[in-house]
Design a protein around this motif. Structure first.
Motif, PDB file in Angstrom:
ATOM      1  N   ASP A  54       1.140   5.894  -0.546  1.00 25.76           N
ATOM      2  CA  ASP A  54       0.253   7.172  -0.435  1.00 25.76           C
ATOM      3  C   ASP A  54      -0.362   7.203  -1.840  1.00 25.76           C
ATOM      4  N   ARG A  55      -1.335   8.105  -1.887  1.00 31.98           N
ATOM      5  CA  ARG A  55      -2.078   8.513  -3.063  1.00 31.98           C
ATOM      6  C   ARG A  55      -1.144   8.976  -3.947  1.00 31.98           C
ATOM      7  N   GLY A  56      -1.028   8.731  -5.413  1.00 37.69           N
ATOM      8  CA  GLY A  56      -0.251   9.307  -6.345  1.00 37.69           C
ATOM      9  C   GLY A  56       1.056   8.576  -6.376  1.00 37.69           C
ATOM     10  N   GLY A  57       1.372   7.661  -5.401  1.00 34.06           N
ATOM     11  CA  GLY A  57       2.506   6.996  -5.469  1.00 34.06           C
ATOM     12  C   GLY A  57       2.923   5.897  -6.511  1.00 34.06           C
ATOM     13  N   TYR A  68       9.310   4.980  -1.547  1.00 26.82           N
ATOM     14  CA  TYR A  68       8.159   5.617  -1.378  1.00 26.82           C
ATOM     15  C   TYR A  68       7.386   5.459  -0.273  1.00 26.82           C
ATOM     16  N   SER A  95       0.723  -1.386 -10.656  1.00 28.12           N
ATOM     17  CA  SER A  95      -0.425  -2.041  -9.863  1.00 28.12           C
ATOM     18  C   SER A  95      -0.384  -3.378  -9.887  1.00 28.12           C
ATOM     19  N   VAL A 117       0.955  -1.252  -0.099  1.00 32.26           N
ATOM     20  CA  VAL A 117      -0.039   0.008   0.020  1.00 32.26           C
ATOM     21  C   VAL A 117       1.166   1.088  -0.044  1.00 32.26           C
ATOM     22  N   ARG A 160       1.474   2.768 -15.315  1.00 32.15           N
ATOM     23  CA  ARG A 160       0.580   2.642 -14.015  1.00 32.15           C
ATOM     24  C   ARG A 160       0.160   1.256 -13.731  1.00 32.15           C
ATOM     25  N   LYS A 190       1.720   6.209  -9.475  1.00 28.79           N
ATOM     26  CA  LYS A 190       2.101   7.355 -10.766  1.00 28.79           C
ATOM     27  C   LYS A 190       3.590   7.663 -10.731  1.00 28.79           C
ATOM     28  N   GLN A 191       4.260   7.821  -9.746  1.00 33.71           N
ATOM     29  CA  GLN A 191       5.568   8.573  -9.389  1.00 33.71           C
ATOM     30  C   GLN A 191       6.647   7.406  -9.683  1.00 33.71           C
TER      31      GLN A 191
END
Length: 56
Positions: free
Chosen positions: A8-11, A50, A27, A6, A23, A13-14
Motif C-alpha cells: 500500500d502507499r507509504g508502506g 505490512y 525499493s 507490492v 527507502r 517508508k514505514q
C-alpha cells in the motif's frame, strides 16, 4: 514477468523506518534487485506485517 512485492502507499517508508535502512534499499529489495540478508528480511517483513503481495 518481473517478480516484485507490492505494498500500500507509504508502506516502503514505514518499513525503512522500522528496520533502519533507506527507502531506496527497501525499493531495491521489494523489486528483487538485491539479494542480501537485509533484503530477505525486508521482503519477509513486507509480506508478514505490512500486507505485501508478491506478483510475477
Amino acid at each position: 514477468m518481473v517478480r516484485k512485492i507490492v505494498l500500500d502507499r507509504g508502506g516502503a517508508k514505514q518499513i525503512a523506518g522500522a528496520i533502519g535502512c533507506t527507502r531506496e534499499m527497501v525499493s531495491r529489495a521489494l523489486n528483487y534487485k538485491v539479494d542480501t540478508s537485509l533484503a530477505r528480511k525486508i521482503r519477509y517483513v513486507a509480506k508478514e506485517q505490512y500486507g505485501g503481495v508478491e506478483v510475477g
